[in-house]
Scaffold this motif. Structure first.
Motif, PDB file in Angstrom:
ATOM      1  N   ALA A   1     -22.776  -6.582 -12.467  1.00 37.68           N
ATOM      2  CA  ALA A   1     -22.531  -8.081 -12.437  1.00 37.68           C
ATOM      3  C   ALA A   1     -20.779  -8.726 -13.280  1.00 37.68           C
ATOM      4  N   PHE A   2     -19.826  -9.127 -11.923  1.00 36.13           N
ATOM      5  CA  PHE A   2     -18.607  -9.170 -12.245  1.00 36.13           C
ATOM      6  C   PHE A   2     -17.727 -10.179 -11.087  1.00 36.13           C
ATOM      7  N   GLU A   3     -16.696 -10.644 -11.257  1.00 35.44           N
ATOM      8  CA  GLU A   3     -16.247 -12.263 -10.347  1.00 35.44           C
ATOM      9  C   GLU A   3     -15.006 -11.691  -9.544  1.00 35.44           C
ATOM     10  N   CYS A   4     -15.398 -12.677  -8.269  1.00 35.69           N
ATOM     11  CA  CYS A   4     -14.427 -11.820  -8.447  1.00 35.69           C
ATOM     12  C   CYS A   4     -13.940 -13.071  -7.648  1.00 35.69           C
ATOM     13  N   LEU A   5     -12.335 -13.048  -6.818  1.00 39.29           N
ATOM     14  CA  LEU A   5     -10.846 -14.264  -6.169  1.00 39.29           C
ATOM     15  C   LEU A   5     -11.323 -15.471  -7.264  1.00 39.29           C
ATOM     16  N   ARG A   6     -13.134 -15.714  -6.582  1.00 38.37           N
ATOM     17  CA  ARG A   6     -13.446 -17.166  -6.597  1.00 38.37           C
ATOM     18  C   ARG A   6     -13.321 -17.663  -8.228  1.00 38.37           C
ATOM     19  N   LYS A   7     -14.104 -16.903  -9.026  1.00 39.28           N
ATOM     20  CA  LYS A   7     -14.415 -16.894 -10.320  1.00 39.28           C
ATOM     21  C   LYS A   7     -15.399 -17.837 -10.466  1.00 39.28           C
ATOM     22  N   ASN A   8     -16.198 -17.776  -9.457  1.00 37.22           N
ATOM     23  CA  ASN A   8     -17.153 -18.878  -9.912  1.00 37.22           C
ATOM     24  C   ASN A   8     -19.189 -17.662  -9.718  1.00 37.22           C
ATOM     25  N   GLY A   9     -19.146 -18.015 -10.989  1.00 35.78           N
ATOM     26  CA  GLY A   9     -20.489 -17.057 -11.543  1.00 35.78           C
ATOM     27  C   GLY A   9     -19.768 -15.408 -11.131  1.00 35.78           C
ATOM     28  N   MET A  10     -20.630 -14.299 -11.322  1.00 33.38           N
ATOM     29  CA  MET A  10     -20.298 -13.019 -11.091  1.00 33.38           C
ATOM     30  C   MET A  10     -21.370 -12.400  -9.974  1.00 33.38           C
ATOM     31  N   HIS A  11     -21.184 -11.590  -9.336  1.00 33.72           N
ATOM     32  CA  HIS A  11     -21.624 -11.654  -8.161  1.00 33.72           C
ATOM     33  C   HIS A  11     -22.530  -9.746  -9.207  1.00 33.72           C
ATOM     34  N   ILE A  12     -23.482  -9.843  -9.078  1.00 37.69           N
ATOM     35  CA  ILE A  12     -24.770  -8.668  -8.938  1.00 37.69           C
ATOM     36  C   ILE A  12     -25.400  -8.255  -8.026  1.00 37.69           C
ATOM     37  N   TRP A  13     -24.373  -7.012  -8.459  1.00 37.58           N
ATOM     38  CA  TRP A  13     -24.509  -5.620  -7.910  1.00 37.58           C
ATOM     39  C   TRP A  13     -26.374  -5.254  -6.959  1.00 37.58           C
ATOM     40  N   GLU A  14     -26.113  -6.219  -5.900  1.00 38.16           N
ATOM     41  CA  GLU A  14     -28.431  -6.058  -5.816  1.00 38.16           C
ATOM     42  C   GLU A  14     -29.163  -4.982  -4.921  1.00 38.16           C
ATOM     43  N   ASP A  15     -27.414  -4.112  -4.124  1.00 40.79           N
ATOM     44  CA  ASP A  15     -28.171  -2.581  -3.884  1.00 40.79           C
ATOM     45  C   ASP A  15     -28.265  -1.910  -5.199  1.00 40.79           C
ATOM     46  N   ALA A  16     -27.709  -1.861  -5.959  1.00 45.35           N
ATOM     47  CA  ALA A  16     -27.603  -1.404  -7.292  1.00 45.35           C
ATOM     48  C   ALA A  16     -28.868  -1.724  -8.536  1.00 45.35           C
ATOM     49  N   PHE A  17     -29.001  -2.490  -7.931  1.00 52.62           N
ATOM     50  CA  PHE A  17     -29.948  -3.471  -9.359  1.00 52.62           C
ATOM     51  C   PHE A  17     -30.842  -4.542  -8.798  1.00 52.62           C
TER      52      PHE A  17
END
Ligand code: ADP
Ligand code: ZN
Length: 439
Positions: free
Chosen positions: A245-261
C-alpha cells in the motif's frame, strides 16, 4: 500518470471479477503446500467452491504463529527448484519466519514497487538512493528492483554510514530517497553537523517513508527539513515487503493494490469484519503469489479502510496511516495507549528534537510512564525556568491526549540510544507480575 493504467483504473466490477478468479487460483495453489493442504482437506475447502470475494470469510485465518510453527518449508507450494529467493522477517517480535519467492513472484513484486514509485512521480531521469537495510530486510531489495525496473538510476547505499549518504546525495544529485522515518531524523542531525542545507545543497524532491509507524507530524517535519514531498509506504515481509500500500500524490491514505492482495479489516476480538471507516486489524491474502501463497494473514497492524474514491482515478481502496500493531498497545493505569499518540504530541512541539523514548516502570507498586524527550541544542542552552515551562507544556499536552499524566524528562540532543534498524520507542522496566522489584 499511471504505471499500469489498465489495472490501476479498472471498474470496481472488473476488479472484483479479477479478484475472484485470482482467489480461486490462490486456494488451488496453496493446497499444494503441506500446511494448507491439510487445513483445507480437514475443512473440505475446494478452489471450485469460491464464487465471490465474500467466500474468503469461509477460509481459516493464518497467524504469525502458523508461519513460525511451519518454519521453514511447511507453506511452500512449489518444488524447491522453482524458488529463487527467500526473505526472513526482521523479527521485531520474536522468532523468525521465512517467505519464499519464485521468479514470477519476484517479477510481480518488482512491478508493484515500480507502480508505487511511478505513482508519486518518479521517472527514469531520477536518481534514487535506497537508504534501507539490504539483505534479509525486504526494504532493500524490494525497492531496489522496483526502481531498476522503472529505469531510475539506483544507488543501493544501504542503511547507516550517514556522512557517506549525504556525500552521495551531493555528488550524484540524488532526487528520491527511501528510508525509515527514525533514520530520516538522524540524518537531520548529521546534515546539521556537516553544515549541509538540503534547500541549498541537495536536489531531493521525493522521500518514501515506511517500515515503522510514524505520525503525520513526523512526515511534516521531514518534508520541511529536506524540502521534499514524503509519501507513506506500507508493506510486510509476509506480503512480499514494500509495494502493498502506498500514497498517491494526494497523500490522503494509502492505495492498497487489490489486484495483488485481498483486503479485510476485522475486529481483532470478534474476528468480524469492520465497517468502512472503523478501526480494526488488517487481514491480507496474496492473490498472485506462486511459491508461497498466504491466506487471510493477520497482520496485527491496526488501520481502517477509507471510504470514497480518490481524485487520482485509481479504483484500489485506501487504508489510513497504520496506528500501530495490536501488540504495541500499552495499558497504563487501565488506560489504553499507543506509542504513536505520544509521538504526535511531541512532534507538534517545535522545541522537541529528533528522538524520544517511552519508559515503563513501577513506582510504589503502580505502573507508570516516563517520557524522555530530546530537545534542540539551542533550547537546551536556555535557563531553568524556560526548560521547566517546556516540561510542563509537554506534560500538559500529553495528558490531554493520553488521559494519564506521564513523567516528562528533557534530555540533551543525541543522548538517547539510537537503534540500527526500526526505532525502539518503548522500554519496559516493570518487574514481572508477582515478583518484587528487586528480584
Ligand atoms: P517485522 O515484522 O519483523 O518487523 P517486516 O519488515 O516485515 O518485519 O515489518 C513489517 C511491519 O512493519 C508491518 O507489519 C508494520 O507493522 C510495519 N510497517 C511497515 N510499513 C509501515 C508504515 N508505513 N507505517 C507503519 N508501520 C509500518
Ligand atoms: Zn489516489
Amino acid at each position: 500518470m499511471y504505471w499500469n493504467q489498465e489495472v490501476e483504473t479498472l471498474s470496481p466490477e472488473a476488479l472484483e471479477a479479477l479478484q475472484v478468479e485470482r482467489l480461486r487460483w490462490t486456494v488451488a495453489q496453496a493446497s499444494r503446500s503441506p500446511f494448507y493442504g491439510k487445513r483445507f482437506a480437514e475443512r473440505a475447502i475446494k478452489a471450485e467452491s469460491i464464487e465471490g470475494v465474500e467466500d474468503i470469510r469461509r477460509l481459516p485465518f493464518t497467524a504469525k504463529e502458523d508461519l513460525r510453527a511451519q518454519f521453514p518449508y511447511g507453506l511452500l507450494s512449489v518444488d524447491r527448484r522453482e524458488v529463487v529467493r527467500l526473505h526472513v522477517s526482521s523479527g521485531t517480535t520474536g522468532q523468525s519466519t521465512v517467505i519464499f519467492h519464485s521468479r514470477r513472484d519476484i517479477d510481480g513484486w518488482a512491478d508493484l514497487v515500480s507502480r508505487c514509485m511511478y505513482m508519486t512521480g518518479v521517472r527514469a531521469d531520477d536518481v534514487f538512493q535506497n537508504l534501507s537495510g539490504y539483505g534479509l530486510f525486504t526494504g532493500g531489495l524490494g525497492f531496489h528492483y522496483g526502481s531498476e525496473r522503472l529505469g531510475a538510476l539506483t544507488i543501493p547505499s544501504g542503511a547507516g554510514n550517514s556522512k557517506r549518504q549525504v556525500y552521495f546525495m551531493q555528488q550524484f544529485g540524488t532526487t528520491v530517497i527511501h528510508l525509515i522515518p527514525s533514520y530520516a531524523l538522524r540524518l537531520v542531525q548529521v546534515m546539521g553537523e556537516l553544515g549541509v542545507d538540503p534547500r541549498r545543497d541537495l536536489k531531493l524532491r521525493i522521500a518514501f517513508l515506511g517500515a515503522e509507524p510514524y505520525s503525520e507530524e513526523m512526515r511534516q517535519r521531514v518534508e520541511q527539513f529536506f524540502a521534499l514531498d514524503a509519501y507513506n509506504s506500507y508493506g510486510l515481509s509476509e506480503m512480499n515487503g514494500p509495494g502493498v500500500a502506498f500514497e498517491c500524490l494526494r497523500k490522503n491514505g494509502m492505495h492498497i493494490w487489490e489486484d495483488a492482495f485481498l483486503v479485510e479489516v476485522i475486529d481483532p476480538q470478534t474476528l468480524q469484519p469492520c465497517r468502512p471507516g472503523e478501526d480494526g486489524e488488517l487481514v491480507l491474502t496474496t492473490l498472485t503469489r506462486e511459491a508461497m501463497p498466504i491466506i487471510r494473514y493477520r497482520t496485527r497492524d491496526l488501520t481502517r479502510l477509507l471510504s470514497g474514491s480518490c481524485a487520482c482515478g485509481r479504483v484500489h481502496r485506501r487504508i489510513d496511516r497504520i496506528k500501530g500493531r495490536s501488540d504495541d498497545m500499552l495499558i497504563i493505569k487501565g488506560v489504553n495507549i499507543f506509542p504513536m499518540q505520544v509521538e504526535r504530541v511531541l512532534m507538534d512541539i517545535p522545541e522537541v528534537g529528533t528522538n524520544y523514548r517511552i519508559v515503563l516502570e513501577q513506582v510504589d507498586g503502580l505502573d507508570s510512564m516516563k517520557v524522555q524527550v530530546e530537545v534542540h541544542s539551542e533550547t537546551f542552552k536556555e535557563d531553568m525556568r524556560y526548560l521547566r515551562r517546556l516540561q510542563e507544556k509537554i506534560t500538559h499536552d500529553l495528558r490531554n491526549e493520553l488521559f494519564i499524566t506521564p513523567r516528562v524528562e528533557l534530555v540533551q540532543p543525541n543522548s538517547l540510544p539510537q537503534s540500527e534498524g526500526k526505532a525502539v520507542r518503548v522500554v519496559d522496566n516493570r518487574p514481572r507480575h508477582g515478583w518484587p522489584a528487586s528480584a
